[in-house]
Each structure stands twice: as structure tokens, then as C-alpha cells.
Motif scaffolding. Structure first.
Motif, short mmCIF file in Angstrom:
data_model
loop_
_atom_site.label_atom_id
_atom_site.label_comp_id
_atom_site.label_asym_id
_atom_site.label_seq_id
_atom_site.Cartn_x
_atom_site.Cartn_y
_atom_site.Cartn_z
N ALA A 1 0.69 -1.08 0.21
CA ALA A 1 0.13 -0.10 0.12
C ALA A 1 0.62 1.02 0.14
CB ALA A 1 -1.14 0.55 1.53
N ALA A 2 1.37 1.52 0.40
CA ALA A 2 2.97 2.15 1.01
C ALA A 2 3.67 2.91 -0.87
CB ALA A 2 4.02 2.22 1.74
N GLU A 3 4.07 1.55 -1.57
CA GLU A 3 4.67 1.59 -3.10
C GLU A 3 3.09 2.13 -3.91
OE1 GLU A 3 7.36 1.17 -3.29
OE2 GLU A 3 8.48 0.06 -1.87
N MET A 4 1.73 1.77 -3.38
CA MET A 4 1.14 2.19 -4.81
C MET A 4 0.70 3.58 -4.35
SD MET A 4 -1.60 -0.70 -4.70
CE MET A 4 -1.98 -1.22 -3.25
N LEU A 5 0.78 3.99 -2.80
CA LEU A 5 1.00 5.36 -2.79
C LEU A 5 1.71 7.14 -3.15
CD1 LEU A 5 -1.53 7.47 -0.81
CD2 LEU A 5 0.27 6.58 0.82
N ALA A 6 3.20 5.70 -2.99
CA ALA A 6 4.13 6.62 -3.50
C ALA A 6 4.28 6.74 -5.03
CB ALA A 6 5.38 6.22 -3.31
N LEU A 7 3.65 5.90 -5.30
CA LEU A 7 2.95 6.17 -7.18
C LEU A 7 2.03 6.59 -7.61
CD1 LEU A 7 3.71 2.11 -8.17
CD2 LEU A 7 5.23 4.41 -8.77
N ALA A 8 1.00 6.72 -7.00
CA ALA A 8 -0.03 7.75 -6.91
C ALA A 8 0.23 9.13 -6.46
CB ALA A 8 -1.20 7.46 -6.14
N VAL A 9 0.72 9.69 -5.38
CA VAL A 9 1.86 10.70 -5.63
C VAL A 9 2.49 11.39 -7.08
CG1 VAL A 9 2.96 12.49 -4.57
CG2 VAL A 9 1.33 10.89 -3.10
N VAL A 10 3.77 10.46 -7.07
CA VAL A 10 4.62 10.81 -7.53
C VAL A 10 4.34 11.46 -8.99
CG1 VAL A 10 6.30 10.29 -9.76
CG2 VAL A 10 6.41 10.11 -7.37
N ALA A 11 2.47 10.09 -9.69
CA ALA A 11 1.97 10.72 -10.74
C ALA A 11 0.68 12.15 -10.69
CB ALA A 11 1.18 9.56 -10.85
N THR B 1 7.54 18.06 3.10
CA THR B 1 8.87 16.81 2.28
C THR B 1 8.28 15.99 1.40
OG1 THR B 1 9.15 16.66 4.68
CG2 THR B 1 10.59 15.10 3.42
N PRO B 2 8.75 15.80 0.58
CA PRO B 2 8.33 15.18 -0.80
C PRO B 2 7.70 13.66 0.28
CG PRO B 2 10.59 16.31 -1.48
CD PRO B 2 10.07 16.08 0.36
N LEU B 3 6.51 13.65 -0.80
CA LEU B 3 5.86 12.22 -0.06
C LEU B 3 6.83 11.51 -0.84
CD1 LEU B 3 1.99 13.85 -0.21
CD2 LEU B 3 3.86 13.18 1.70
N ALA B 4 7.14 11.02 -1.78
CA ALA B 4 7.23 9.67 -2.95
C ALA B 4 8.08 9.32 -1.55
CB ALA B 4 7.84 10.77 -4.41
N GLU B 5 9.13 10.38 -1.51
CA GLU B 5 10.86 9.63 -0.69
C GLU B 5 10.06 8.80 0.86
OE1 GLU B 5 13.52 12.71 -0.87
OE2 GLU B 5 13.78 13.06 -2.52
N VAL B 6 9.60 9.44 1.00
CA VAL B 6 9.20 9.09 2.52
C VAL B 6 8.50 8.14 2.71
CG1 VAL B 6 7.32 9.74 4.68
CG2 VAL B 6 9.06 11.52 3.95
N LEU B 7 7.51 8.06 1.49
CA LEU B 7 6.49 6.62 1.59
C LEU B 7 7.31 5.40 1.12
CD1 LEU B 7 3.28 7.73 -0.59
CD2 LEU B 7 3.34 7.23 2.18
N HIS B 8 8.56 5.43 -0.01
CA HIS B 8 9.33 4.52 -0.36
C HIS B 8 10.35 4.41 0.76
CE1 HIS B 8 8.43 4.02 -4.73
NE2 HIS B 8 9.10 5.94 -4.94
N ALA B 9 10.97 5.01 1.92
CA ALA B 9 11.23 4.82 2.99
C ALA B 9 10.49 3.80 4.03
CB ALA B 9 12.11 6.05 3.61
#
Length: 296
Positions: free
Chosen positions: A159-169, A236-244
Motif C-alpha cells: 500500500a505504501a508503494e502504491m501510494l508513492a506511485l499515485a503521489v508521484v503521478a 517533505t517530498p511524499l514519494a521519498e518518505v513513502l518509499h522509505a
């Protein structure tokens, strides 16, 4: 038989006392139906129900006084994803205790008829049955909560990875949460849909995520939501936080598996030490002992 008669007499006296106590004047009880409104007027019940209702109410208050506090029980019910109210759960515990008491009395009477045991044994068996029946709903609730928490920990990295992809999009946080909740059929998706409903009702994203972590009751979910809220508030950039966070959750999952493997490895030594090793020693020493005994 004497013990059964004593129990019946005690139950009858308790019913009479409860009926007399319920007949006492109480201003709060008289005004409560009128303060609640005409739409919630209680339906007339039979005489037996009116007689038993005070006993059930007193027993429920006793269970509430001896059991877990209301706040703690509400957190456990929310963690298990149960829609059962606190009063209903306590009523289930009371019904389980009554069923356990009846089963214990039946077993005690059977033991008395078959083995000739005294009334003390029947009372002890009945008390044990009542305790086990009363604790059964709490044990089942704890197991449901633990199983649901394990499923949420398993679903969180994806779910965190999918959330990061959606935010990056380019999607906003509520839209990304909505997408992830739609694609997550498990308990994590249910909690995310509840958080989205709160956001649409006017609650802020940070507050809804905090309530989501409180309902989940899992340290991993709490760490994830805290990091997400901090990133939203500080920009803070959400994608980096979510991937971490996804990487951190996977690392924690591997650590939990290693700890569980270590516990299982220790548990595997129990049958070896208690069963296999004594039998091996017996087979090794038995021929020598027989030879010494026979003087060969």
C-alpha cells in the motif's frame, strides 16, 4: 442434589431482591424515557423479562467493574474491526459465563452419578466452567485483533508503494488514499476507507490518519502514519518518505520472521529433550542393565 437446591434457592432470592430493587423509585429512571423522546419509548415486555432485566443489568455492571475499562475495550474492538458495542460484548461474556456454569453443573452432576463425587467437586467444576465461558469472548476478540493486525502489517508495504506511485503521478493525498483503498480488499483498505469518509466529512488529513493509527493499534502503522503526517505538515517530498516507510516495514517484517524462527527453534528442542533423548538413553542403557541383572 443439595448443591443444586442451594443454587436454585440463591437464584430465586437474587431474582426477588432484583425485582424489589427495580421497583424502588428513581427520578432518573422515570425521566429518562421522556428526555430521550417519544421515538425511543421501550416496548412492553413480559413479566419474566421485566423480572430478569434488573439481574442482567446488575451482572453487566459487575462485569464492567471487574473486567477491562470501557476505553480499553473500545480500542480492542476497533482493532479487531468489530462493530459490536461494548455493552453487547459484555452481555456476550455474561452469556458465556452462564453457559459455562450450566455446562459445569451438568458435568459435575454426571461425575457425581458416575463416580460418586461430592457436591464440592460439582461446585468447583461449575465455577471453572463459568470462568472459562466468561473469558471466551475476550480470548476470541484478542485472537481476531492479532490476526487482523498481522494482515495489516502484511498489506502495508504494498500500500505504501502504491501510494508513492499515485503521489508521484500528481494525485493529491486524499485521491491517492482513495485509489489505494479501492485496490486493497483487506482490513487496511477498510481502515483507509473509514479515514477517507472522515476526510470527506470535514476532518483534516492529519487528524484522520491519527485516528486511523489509533484504531489499528499497530506500531508499524503508527510509525507510517506519523511519518506521512510529518511529511504533509513540513512539505517533505511524499514519494521519498513513502518509499522509505515501505522499506522500513519490510525490514521490520523480516526481523519479526527471524525472531519467530528463533522462538520456533527453541520450541523444537522441547520434544527432543523431553521425548526423543530419554527414549534414546533408555534404549542405550536397557541392554546393559539387563546384562548386569542377569550376571552375563
Amino acid at each position: 442434589m443439595i448443591a443444586l437446591l442451594c443454587l436454585c434457592l440463591a437464584a430465586g432470592l437474587g431474582l426477588v431482591w432484583s425485582w424489589a430493587h427495580a421497583r424502588r423509585f428513581s427520578l432518573e429512571r422515570r425521566l429518562a424515557p421522556r428526555l430521550r423522546g417519544s421515538s425511543t419509548v421501550s416496548v412492553a415486555r413480559g413479566p419474566f423479562a421485566r423480572m430478569v432485566a434488573p439481574v442482567i443489568a446488575d451482572a453487566s455492571r459487575l462485569v464492567a467493574r471487574l473486567g477491562a475499562p470501557t476505553e480499553e475495550l473500545e480500542r480492542r474492538l476497533a482493532r479487531a474491526g468489530s462493530a459490536t458495542a461494548v455493552a453487547r460484548h459484555r452481555a456476550q461474556a455474561l452469556a458465556g459465563a452462564a453457559a459455562g456454569l450450566a455446562a459445569g453443573l451438568a458435568v459435575g452432576l454426571l461425575l457425581g452419578v458416575a463416580r460418586g463425587t461430592g457436591p464440592v467437586v460439582a461446585l468447583v467444576v461449575a465455577a471453572c466452567g463459568a470462568v472459562l465461558g466468561g473469558l471466551a469472548p475476550d480470548v476470541l476478540l484478542s485472537r481476531r485483533a492479532a490476526a487482523r493486525g498481522g494482515r495489516m502489517r502484511h498489506e502495508l508495504p504494498a500500500a505504501a508503494e502504491m501510494l508513492a506511485l499515485a503521489v508521484v503521478a500528481g494525485e493529491s493525498v486524499p485521491a491517492a488514499l482513495d485509489r489505494v483503498a479501492t485496490l486493497s480488499p483487506g482490513p487496511l483498505g477498510d481502515e483507509l476507507r473509514t479515514a477517507l469518509a472522515e476526510i470527506r466529512a470535514g476532518r483534516t488529513v492529519a487528524s484522520a490518519l491519527d485516528r486511523f493509527a489509533a484504531r489499528a493499534g499497530e506500531p508499524v502503522v503508527t510509525s507510517f502514519t506519523d511519518a506521512l503526517v510529518t511529511a504533509i505538515e513540513r512539505g517533505t517530498p511524499l514519494a521519498e518518505v513513502l518509499h522509505a516507510q515501505a522499506t522500513d516495514v519490510r525490514d521490520r517484517g523480516r526481523q519479526v520472521l527471524l525472531e519467530e524462527g528463533g522462538k520456533r527453534e527453541i520450541a523444537m528442542l522441547v520434544p527432543v529433550v523431553l521425548l526423543i533423548l530419554p527414549v534414546t538413553v533408555l534404549f542405550a542403557l536397557y541392554p546393559g542393565l539387563i546384562a548386569l541383572r542377569l550376571g552375563l
